[in-house]
Design a protein around this motif. Structure first.
Motif, short mmCIF file in Angstrom:
data_model
loop_
_atom_site.label_atom_id
_atom_site.label_comp_id
_atom_site.label_asym_id
_atom_site.label_seq_id
_atom_site.Cartn_x
_atom_site.Cartn_y
_atom_site.Cartn_z
N LYS A 3 1.31 -0.62 0.71
CA LYS A 3 0.17 -0.05 -0.29
C LYS A 3 0.72 1.93 -0.42
CE LYS A 3 -4.26 -0.30 2.59
NZ LYS A 3 -4.86 0.00 3.99
N GLU A 5 0.68 5.31 0.42
CA GLU A 5 0.04 6.68 0.65
C GLU A 5 0.58 7.94 0.33
OE1 GLU A 5 -0.86 5.68 4.57
OE2 GLU A 5 -2.73 4.08 4.20
N ARG A 61 4.40 7.14 2.83
CA ARG A 61 4.26 6.17 3.34
C ARG A 61 4.05 5.08 2.20
NH1 ARG A 61 1.27 4.28 7.99
NH2 ARG A 61 -0.64 3.94 7.94
N LEU A 63 3.36 0.86 2.87
CA LEU A 63 3.14 -0.27 3.50
C LEU A 63 3.18 -1.68 3.25
CD1 LEU A 63 0.45 1.13 5.47
CD2 LEU A 63 2.02 0.81 6.74
N ASP A 66 2.11 -5.44 7.35
CA ASP A 66 2.46 -4.17 8.30
C ASP A 66 3.41 -3.77 8.65
OD1 ASP A 66 -0.35 -5.16 8.77
OD2 ASP A 66 0.57 -6.97 10.16
N THR A 67 4.78 -3.77 7.78
CA THR A 67 5.27 -3.42 8.13
C THR A 67 4.99 -1.81 7.27
OG1 THR A 67 6.66 -5.22 8.29
CG2 THR A 67 7.55 -3.04 7.65
N ASP A 68 5.69 -0.62 8.20
CA ASP A 68 5.49 0.88 7.28
C ASP A 68 7.47 1.23 6.74
OD1 ASP A 68 5.96 3.65 6.28
OD2 ASP A 68 4.59 3.84 8.23
N ALA A 70 9.08 3.44 6.13
CA ALA A 70 9.83 4.63 7.01
C ALA A 70 9.73 4.43 8.25
CB ALA A 70 8.75 6.49 6.71
N GLU A 71 9.35 3.95 8.65
CA GLU A 71 10.39 3.55 10.58
C GLU A 71 11.68 2.70 10.16
OE1 GLU A 71 6.61 1.59 12.10
OE2 GLU A 71 5.59 3.67 11.83
N ARG A 77 16.00 -1.67 6.68
CA ARG A 77 14.68 -2.16 4.65
C ARG A 77 15.88 -2.93 4.32
NH1 ARG A 77 15.35 3.38 5.66
NH2 ARG A 77 16.67 3.55 3.63
#
Length: 220
Positions: A3, A5, A61, A63, A66-68, A70-71, A77
């Motif tokens: 995803k 966004e 961001r 996704l 469940d992993t973003d 950017a975090e 990564r």
């Protein structure tokens, strides 16, 4: 699931900023095959790099499950890509000092996988390179090198495979064979496939087409 966004990418240029992606929002379901198409300079490869976590967004961001992304820091990564993502590039990206077998084994060894040689041999057999395992990239044709790259990508059993112009350096006949191998393995493995291409025949093989124009998603 993937995803994006409001995904944005800007780069400095001559005292100002060049806006490459202008707020892309999209969703790709698990197991889908998706082609990203558009004119040169539309932002296709930039979008692919952001979705794959190879580059950092200027805004928005990505996704994956469940992993973003950017975090995660750069090391995070890289670990995530090693576990979840495979790549096939136009330029093959094989290590010239390694044989075909060693090129496929290397990421498996870095992951600490059991029996990397057995896995690598299995996938090279599946891309019809049984007789070429001990050859170096310089001893192989472009189509053979791309088959090694496909074997390397699938051998790590990724949940997502990203491909950037996988037939771009190949003649029409060889490219068609590579497409058949890529989609055949993808069906067998149940991998999500996201590819950038100028090849309309390749795009037509996908379930969806995302059309970019000047950094914007204009058609899905």
């Amino acid at each position: 699931m993937i995803k994006a966004e409001n995904l944005q990418k800007r780069v400095p240029m001559g005292g100002s900023e060049l806006e490459i992606l202008k707020g892309i929002t999209l969703e790709i379901k698990s197991g889908e095959t998706v082609a990203i198409v558009g004119a040169s300079g539309s932002g296709k490869s930039t979008l692919l790099g952001l979705l794959a976590g190879l580059d950092e967004a200027s805004g928005g961001r990505v996704l994956i499950g469940d992993t973003d992304l950017a975090e995660l820091d750069e090391d995070g990564r890289a670990l995530f890509r090693g576990r979840e993502i495979g790549f096939v590039f136009q330029s093959f990206q094989l290590l010239p000092a390694l044989t075909a077998l060693e090129n496929v084994m290397l990421p498996l060894e870095l992951m600490g996988q059991d029996n990397p040689r057995q896995e690598a041999e299995q996938y090279l057999q599946r891309v019809e390179l049984t007789e070429r395992m001990q050859h170096y990239p310089r001893q192989m044709s472009g189509g053979e090198q791309q088959r090694v790259a496909i074997a390397r990508a699938f051998a790590a059993r990724p949940t997502i495979l990203f491909a950037d112009e996988p037939t771009g350096n190949l003649d029409t006949r060889t490219g068609a064979h590579i497409i058949d191998l890529l989609f055949g393995l993808n069906r067998e493995e149940g991998t999500t496939l996201v590819l950038v291409t100028h090849d309309l025949k390749l795009a037509e093989r996908c379930q969806r087409r995302l059309v970019l124009e000047a950094g914007e998603l204009v058609e899905d």
